[in-house]
Scaffold this motif. Structure first.
Motif, PDB file in Angstrom:
ATOM      1  N   ARG A  98     -18.526  -8.541 -15.994  1.00  0.00           N
ATOM      2  CA  ARG A  98     -18.389  -7.307 -15.216  1.00  0.00           C
ATOM      3  C   ARG A  98     -18.574  -6.119 -16.155  1.00  0.00           C
ATOM      4  O   ARG A  98     -18.133  -6.144 -17.300  1.00  0.00           O
TER       5      ARG A  98
ATOM      6  N   LYS B 144     -28.063  -8.130 -21.504  1.00  0.00           N
ATOM      7  CA  LYS B 144     -28.275  -7.648 -20.143  1.00  0.00           C
ATOM      8  C   LYS B 144     -29.418  -8.439 -19.525  1.00  0.00           C
ATOM      9  O   LYS B 144     -30.373  -8.793 -20.210  1.00  0.00           O
TER      10      LYS B 144
ATOM     11  N   GLN C 287     -21.860 -14.555 -17.066  1.00  0.00           N
ATOM     12  CA  GLN C 287     -22.049 -13.244 -16.439  1.00  0.00           C
ATOM     13  C   GLN C 287     -20.753 -12.456 -16.530  1.00  0.00           C
ATOM     14  O   GLN C 287     -19.670 -12.990 -16.317  1.00  0.00           O
TER      15      GLN C 287
ATOM     16  N   HIS D  63     -27.022  -7.292 -14.782  1.00  0.00           N
ATOM     17  CA  HIS D  63     -25.718  -7.835 -15.171  1.00  0.00           C
ATOM     18  C   HIS D  63     -25.524  -7.738 -16.684  1.00  0.00           C
ATOM     19  O   HIS D  63     -26.486  -7.831 -17.452  1.00  0.00           O
TER      20      HIS D  63
ATOM     21  N   ARG E  64     -30.145  -7.184  -9.234  1.00  0.00           N
ATOM     22  CA  ARG E  64     -28.997  -6.478  -9.817  1.00  0.00           C
ATOM     23  C   ARG E  64     -28.926  -6.754 -11.306  1.00  0.00           C
ATOM     24  O   ARG E  64     -29.103  -7.896 -11.733  1.00  0.00           O
TER      25      ARG E  64
ATOM     26  N   GLU F 204     -17.057 -13.453 -15.472  1.00  0.00           N
ATOM     27  CA  GLU F 204     -17.223 -13.607 -14.025  1.00  0.00           C
ATOM     28  C   GLU F 204     -17.805 -14.954 -13.601  1.00  0.00           C
ATOM     29  O   GLU F 204     -17.234 -15.639 -12.758  1.00  0.00           O
TER      30      GLU F 204
END
Length: 254
Positions: A164, A139, A162, A147, A145, A107
């Motif tokens: 998804r 992580k 990063q 990711h 948030r 991403e």
């Protein structure tokens, strides 16, 4: 020097490497403003309550989750509880081969810089990743948030991509993909075309020509000059026969 967007550390077994996170990409989009065409007046965006139409100042704005007919207010302390102490750590879960990961998961790129005094451990992990030809699946929490991310390295720096989560990817189940197969000859010619167009990846060859052309148009209009549209690429006439398309493509590639 760009400003770090996150500070924390890489958790690698019992080793902790303090680092700073920087954006790994920059956009070159031309900044355009919304204006009223008649008098060139800039358009201002305001935060307006949907119920009474009044403008709401930032100090009175909160984040809420709608449940039935009312909202649950989510405050900063709630985000901190959700992060469970993860907000200052890139936790490596396991090491994987990058070629095993579908590019659809990737991403956004980031660069990692060691904090003062952490250079030795930083380079230790960087060199180990390069030598092992593996990448760390990790992580981390950024902007309230969590990711998924891939920690990779080269001869100079460690960088983070990063990713998804799997449940964020759309499946092709709803797409209408016909169950048709090409002939053996058609497939062979397609493979020849791929081979003829194959080369070493040189990313510096590719530039955003759309933005370059738009900038030239803006400069020309500022000088009240005529704006000439760039020459459109000549389109080949449509061919119904797939073999004819492949043969023509091979001729163009050679």
């Amino acid at each position: 020097m760009p400003r770090a967007i996150w500070k924390g550390g890489i958790s690698f077994g019992l080793v902790y490497i303090p680092v700073k996170l920087y954006s790994g990409a920059v956009r070159h989009d031309i900044d355009l403003n919304m204006i009223r065409e008649e008098d060139k007046c800039p358009i201002k965006y305001v935060r307006v309550c949907q119920n009474d139409g009044k403008e709401v100042p930032w100090k009175d704005i909160a984040k809420g989750f709608k449940m039935d007919d009312y909202y649950i207010i989510i405050r900063d302390e709630d985000f901190k509880k959700a992060s469970k102490g993860k907000s200052d750590s890139i936790d490596i879960i396991e090491f994987v081969k990058t070629e095993e990961i579908n590019p659809r998961y990737f991403e956004k790129p980031y660069l990692l810089e060691p904090e003062k005094g952490a250079g030795k451990t930083y380079n230790l992990l960087r060199q180990a990743i390069v030598k092992s030809k593996m990448a760390g699946l990790a992580k981390f929490v950024l902007r309230n948030r969590e990711h998924l991310a891939l920690l990779m390295a080269d001869a100079q720096v460690m960088y983070l991509t990063q990713m998804r989560f799997h449940d964020e990817l759309r499946t092709p189940d709803d797409l209408n993909i016909p169950d048709t197969s090409p002939s053996k000859q058609e497939l062979e010619m397609a493979m020849q075309l791929i081979k003829g167009m194959s080369t070493k990846f040189e990313p510096e060859k590719f530039k955003d020509t759309y933005q370059e052309t738009l900038k030239k148009i803006i400069d020309a209009k500022a000088k009240n000059k005529e704006v000439k549209a760039p020459k459109k690429k000549k389109e080949e006439p449509a061919m119904e026969d797939l073999m004819d398309q492949l043969k023509k493509s091979l001729e163009m590639a050679n």
